[in-house]
Design a protein around this motif. Structure first.
Motif, PDB file in Angstrom:
ATOM      1  N   SER A   9      43.053  -1.882 -40.649  1.00 45.01           N
ATOM      2  CA  SER A   9      42.621  -2.946 -39.825  1.00 45.01           C
ATOM      3  C   SER A   9      41.103  -2.781 -39.576  1.00 45.01           C
ATOM      4  CB  SER A   9      43.423  -3.239 -38.564  1.00 45.01           C
ATOM      5  OG  SER A   9      43.123  -2.165 -37.713  1.00 45.01           O
ATOM      6  N   GLY A  10      40.421  -1.888 -39.738  1.00 39.68           N
ATOM      7  CA  GLY A  10      39.104  -1.652 -39.653  1.00 39.68           C
ATOM      8  C   GLY A  10      38.672  -0.540 -40.811  1.00 39.68           C
ATOM      9  N   ARG A  11      37.579   0.296 -40.512  1.00 39.04           N
ATOM     10  CA  ARG A  11      37.286   1.238 -41.271  1.00 39.04           C
ATOM     11  C   ARG A  11      38.223   2.377 -41.292  1.00 39.04           C
ATOM     12  NH1 ARG A  11      33.804  -1.467 -39.093  1.00 39.04           N
ATOM     13  NH2 ARG A  11      34.213  -0.492 -37.208  1.00 39.04           N
ATOM     14  N   PRO A  12      38.446   3.210 -42.252  1.00 39.18           N
ATOM     15  CA  PRO A  12      39.274   4.280 -42.569  1.00 39.18           C
ATOM     16  C   PRO A  12      39.222   5.108 -41.433  1.00 39.18           C
ATOM     17  CG  PRO A  12      38.220   4.071 -44.792  1.00 39.18           C
ATOM     18  CD  PRO A  12      37.465   2.961 -43.633  1.00 39.18           C
ATOM     19  N   GLY A  13      40.208   5.547 -41.121  1.00 34.33           N
ATOM     20  CA  GLY A  13      40.609   6.234 -39.884  1.00 34.33           C
ATOM     21  C   GLY A  13      40.574   5.715 -38.493  1.00 34.33           C
ATOM     22  N   ARG A  14      40.328   4.576 -38.449  1.00 25.98           N
ATOM     23  CA  ARG A  14      40.148   3.867 -37.120  1.00 25.98           C
ATOM     24  C   ARG A  14      41.371   2.704 -36.982  1.00 25.98           C
ATOM     25  NH1 ARG A  14      35.406   5.330 -34.866  1.00 25.98           N
ATOM     26  NH2 ARG A  14      33.947   6.411 -36.302  1.00 25.98           N
ATOM     27  N   GLY A  15      41.939   2.250 -35.964  1.00 32.35           N
ATOM     28  CA  GLY A  15      42.769   1.039 -35.724  1.00 32.35           C
ATOM     29  C   GLY A  15      44.031   1.334 -36.306  1.00 32.35           C
ATOM     30  N   ARG A  16      44.664   0.387 -36.619  1.00 34.21           N
ATOM     31  CA  ARG A  16      45.963   0.237 -37.212  1.00 34.21           C
ATOM     32  C   ARG A  16      45.947   0.380 -38.822  1.00 34.21           C
ATOM     33  NH1 ARG A  16      48.939  -4.708 -34.079  1.00 34.21           N
ATOM     34  NH2 ARG A  16      49.439  -3.614 -31.913  1.00 34.21           N
ATOM     35  N   LEU A  17      47.058   0.572 -39.173  1.00 34.01           N
ATOM     36  CA  LEU A  17      47.345   0.445 -40.850  1.00 34.01           C
ATOM     37  C   LEU A  17      48.202  -0.913 -40.977  1.00 34.01           C
ATOM     38  CD1 LEU A  17      47.524   4.096 -42.046  1.00 34.01           C
ATOM     39  CD2 LEU A  17      45.588   2.649 -42.252  1.00 34.01           C
ATOM     40  N   TYR A  18      47.982  -1.627 -41.817  1.00 34.79           N
ATOM     41  CA  TYR A  18      48.824  -2.810 -42.015  1.00 34.79           C
ATOM     42  C   TYR A  18      49.892  -2.532 -43.366  1.00 34.79           C
ATOM     43  CZ  TYR A  18      47.521  -5.313 -37.903  1.00 34.79           C
ATOM     44  OH  TYR A  18      47.561  -5.662 -36.577  1.00 34.79           O
ATOM     45  N   VAL A  19      50.885  -3.024 -43.625  1.00 32.53           N
ATOM     46  CA  VAL A  19      51.804  -2.745 -44.750  1.00 32.53           C
ATOM     47  C   VAL A  19      51.893  -4.270 -45.309  1.00 32.53           C
ATOM     48  CG1 VAL A  19      53.759  -2.158 -45.968  1.00 32.53           C
ATOM     49  CG2 VAL A  19      52.916  -0.629 -44.126  1.00 32.53           C
ATOM     50  N   ASN A  20      51.231  -4.675 -46.333  1.00 33.92           N
ATOM     51  CA  ASN A  20      51.232  -6.026 -46.815  1.00 33.92           C
ATOM     52  C   ASN A  20      52.081  -6.236 -48.148  1.00 33.92           C
ATOM     53  OD1 ASN A  20      49.646  -6.460 -44.552  1.00 33.92           O
ATOM     54  ND2 ASN A  20      47.499  -6.929 -45.787  1.00 33.92           N
ATOM     55  N   ARG A  21      52.611  -7.271 -48.457  1.00 34.40           N
ATOM     56  CA  ARG A  21      53.098  -7.749 -49.653  1.00 34.40           C
ATOM     57  C   ARG A  21      52.112  -8.076 -50.494  1.00 34.40           C
ATOM     58  NH1 ARG A  21      57.184 -11.403 -46.238  1.00 34.40           N
ATOM     59  NH2 ARG A  21      59.248 -10.288 -46.348  1.00 34.40           N
ATOM     60  N   PRO A  22      52.213  -8.407 -51.734  1.00 31.54           N
ATOM     61  CA  PRO A  22      51.503  -8.694 -52.800  1.00 31.54           C
ATOM     62  C   PRO A  22      50.512  -9.912 -52.372  1.00 31.54           C
ATOM     63  CG  PRO A  22      53.027  -7.920 -53.976  1.00 31.54           C
ATOM     64  CD  PRO A  22      53.622  -7.991 -52.318  1.00 31.54           C
ATOM     65  N   ASP A  23      51.272 -10.881 -51.750  1.00 28.91           N
ATOM     66  CA  ASP A  23      50.513 -11.999 -51.279  1.00 28.91           C
ATOM     67  C   ASP A  23      49.584 -11.939 -50.289  1.00 28.91           C
ATOM     68  OD1 ASP A  23      52.335 -11.842 -49.163  1.00 28.91           O
ATOM     69  OD2 ASP A  23      53.586 -13.552 -49.741  1.00 28.91           O
ATOM     70  N   GLY A  24      49.787 -10.842 -49.496  1.00 24.08           N
ATOM     71  CA  GLY A  24      48.699 -10.625 -48.399  1.00 24.08           C
ATOM     72  C   GLY A  24      49.398 -10.598 -47.077  1.00 24.08           C
ATOM     73  N   ARG A  25      50.857 -11.166 -47.055  1.00 27.85           N
ATOM     74  CA  ARG A  25      51.371 -11.048 -45.828  1.00 27.85           C
ATOM     75  C   ARG A  25      51.944  -9.738 -45.161  1.00 27.85           C
ATOM     76  NH1 ARG A  25      56.062 -15.369 -46.241  1.00 27.85           N
ATOM     77  NH2 ARG A  25      56.337 -14.220 -48.257  1.00 27.85           N
ATOM     78  N   ALA A  26      51.573  -9.358 -43.813  1.00 30.69           N
ATOM     79  CA  ALA A  26      51.998  -8.455 -43.405  1.00 30.69           C
ATOM     80  C   ALA A  26      53.656  -8.038 -43.276  1.00 30.69           C
ATOM     81  CB  ALA A  26      51.281  -7.902 -41.987  1.00 30.69           C
ATOM     82  N   VAL A  27      53.916  -7.149 -43.505  1.00 31.39           N
ATOM     83  CA  VAL A  27      55.487  -6.900 -43.150  1.00 31.39           C
ATOM     84  C   VAL A  27      55.616  -5.676 -42.093  1.00 31.39           C
ATOM     85  CG1 VAL A  27      56.236  -7.497 -45.539  1.00 31.39           C
ATOM     86  CG2 VAL A  27      55.846  -5.141 -45.063  1.00 31.39           C
ATOM     87  N   ALA A  28      54.631  -4.904 -41.868  1.00 34.83           N
ATOM     88  CA  ALA A  28      54.531  -3.630 -40.821  1.00 34.83           C
ATOM     89  C   ALA A  28      53.240  -3.213 -40.542  1.00 34.83           C
ATOM     90  CB  ALA A  28      55.508  -2.794 -41.416  1.00 34.83           C
ATOM     91  N   TRP A  29      53.271  -2.554 -39.403  1.00 36.84           N
ATOM     92  CA  TRP A  29      52.028  -1.921 -39.014  1.00 36.84           C
ATOM     93  C   TRP A  29      52.216  -0.415 -38.389  1.00 36.84           C
ATOM     94  CZ3 TRP A  29      53.315  -6.568 -36.594  1.00 36.84           C
ATOM     95  CH2 TRP A  29      53.443  -6.489 -35.375  1.00 36.84           C
ATOM     96  N   TYR A  30      51.248   0.183 -38.503  1.00 37.87           N
ATOM     97  CA  TYR A  30      51.286   1.592 -38.021  1.00 37.87           C
ATOM     98  C   TYR A  30      50.099   1.644 -36.979  1.00 37.87           C
ATOM     99  CZ  TYR A  30      50.886   6.681 -37.711  1.00 37.87           C
ATOM    100  OH  TYR A  30      51.074   8.031 -37.365  1.00 37.87           O
ATOM    101  N   ASP A  31      50.775   1.984 -35.661  1.00 38.49           N
ATOM    102  CA  ASP A  31      49.450   2.173 -34.685  1.00 38.49           C
ATOM    103  C   ASP A  31      49.510   3.502 -34.425  1.00 38.49           C
ATOM    104  OD1 ASP A  31      48.129   2.594 -32.329  1.00 38.49           O
ATOM    105  OD2 ASP A  31      49.208   0.519 -31.490  1.00 38.49           O
ATOM    106  N   ARG A  32      48.194   4.032 -35.148  1.00 38.60           N
ATOM    107  CA  ARG A  32      47.908   5.422 -35.126  1.00 38.60           C
ATOM    108  C   ARG A  32      47.797   5.988 -33.617  1.00 38.60           C
ATOM    109  NH1 ARG A  32      43.889   5.411 -40.235  1.00 38.60           N
ATOM    110  NH2 ARG A  32      43.540   3.364 -39.455  1.00 38.60           N
ATOM    111  N   GLN A  33      47.062   5.189 -32.649  1.00 41.34           N
ATOM    112  CA  GLN A  33      46.932   5.798 -31.339  1.00 41.34           C
ATOM    113  C   GLN A  33      48.387   6.097 -30.782  1.00 41.34           C
ATOM    114  OE1 GLN A  33      44.329   3.111 -29.360  1.00 41.34           O
ATOM    115  NE2 GLN A  33      42.406   4.216 -30.220  1.00 41.34           N
ATOM    116  N   ALA A  34      49.284   5.148 -30.819  1.00 45.87           N
ATOM    117  CA  ALA A  34      50.743   5.202 -30.394  1.00 45.87           C
ATOM    118  C   ALA A  34      51.588   5.811 -31.232  1.00 45.87           C
ATOM    119  CB  ALA A  34      51.416   3.998 -30.099  1.00 45.87           C
ATOM    120  N   ASN A  35      51.274   6.266 -32.232  1.00 46.41           N
ATOM    121  CA  ASN A  35      51.932   6.849 -33.355  1.00 46.41           C
ATOM    122  C   ASN A  35      53.526   6.088 -33.495  1.00 46.41           C
ATOM    123  OD1 ASN A  35      52.042   8.723 -35.489  1.00 46.41           O
ATOM    124  ND2 ASN A  35      52.780  10.510 -34.294  1.00 46.41           N
TER     125      ASN A  35
END
Length: 264
Positions: A9-35
């Motif tokens: 969601s921002g620069r590597p190592g910060r914020g969330r990681l979003y899991v997207n389909r090939p069309d760009g739509r998100a199906v999940a996200w990983y909040d690294r602060q809340a794990n």
């Protein structure tokens, strides 16, 4: 499901990681602060886990997401190619140096500009741990690129970086001079850039100049509307500014600012 991509969601190592389909739509996200992994469709859980496994640390949890806020809905609908958050400091200069063919003098100047933006950007990104948000290389049609847009508890700052080249810098109301070089119209430019950003965000924006690697900075006493910053005291100066925005306000402004089409 094949073809899932993990994007920050921002620069590597910060914020969330979003899991997207090939069309760009998100199906999940990983909040690294809340794990915690939030999955939008339970039947895609295994595919999401497979995509995120290299990034998971510690004792993580997984489940359906909480009710999304308006900010999260805006982020989920934003295609990756229109998201400004992953931009690195001097992103455009990096591309020009790698793929362009400027002359030796122009290349030297571009490297100085890039080093100044990278140093200032690194200083600004330190503030992200204290609920600030920063964007780099924000397009302003008719004006070029805004080096940095900083959003935090004290408000919004439009920041233009100037290479100090280990020389004395003099900042006046209309012009800025570094060493014996020709005066630059940076104070006037950053005022216009801040006014443009204020119209886009519908919020006050403070114009700021960051003098990187200057041996000395002299500011005209009549210059009161432009904030002059100098690494390595940049973050200390900004943290001392009184807070005017609450964290939800910061996130809402950041969600709008990171949307590329908003600036066009």
């Amino acid at each position: 499901m094949r073809g899932l991509k993990v994007l920050p969601s921002g620069r590597p190592g910060r914020g969330r990681l979003y899991v997207n389909r090939p069309d760009g739509r998100a199906v999940a996200w990983y909040d690294r602060q809340a794990n915690r992994i939030s999955v939008l469709a339970d039947d895609e859980r295994e595919a999401v886990l497979a995509a995120l496994r290299p990034y998971l640390t510690g004792a993580w949890t997984i489940g359906p997401p909480p009710v999304p806020t308006a900010v999260e809905l805006r982020r989920l609908s934003l295609p990756p190619d229109r998201d400004l958050a992953p931009n690195r400091p001097g992103e455009t200069l990096l591309g020009e140096l790698a793929y362009g063919s400027p002359g030796s003098r122009a290349r030297h100047r571009m490297r100085q500009e890039l080093q100044a933006r990278e140093r200032t950007g690194a200083e600004l990104e330190v503030l992200e741990a204290a609920d600030w948000r920063v964007l780099h290389d924000v397009p302003l049609p008719g004006l070029g690129l805004l080096d940095h847009l900083l959003i935090g508890p004290p408000g919004v700052l439009a920041v233009r970086t100037v290479p100090g080249r280990r020389q004395r810098a003099q900042v006046g109301e209309l012009l800025l001079t570094v060493g014996r070089a020709e005066p630059r119209p940076d104070p006037r430019w950053i005022r216009r850039a801040a006014a443009r950003a204020a119209r886009v965000l519908a919020a006050p924006v403070t114009p700021a100049l960051a003098l990187a690697d200057a041996s000395r900075v002299d500011v005209a006493p009549t210059l009161r509307d432009v904030l002059v910053l100098q690494p390595p005291t940049l973050t200390t100066t900004l943290r001392a500014v009184p807070a005017t925005l609450k964290p939800p306000d910061v996130e809402a402004l950041f969600a709008l600012a990171r949307t590329g089409p908003a600036w066009l």
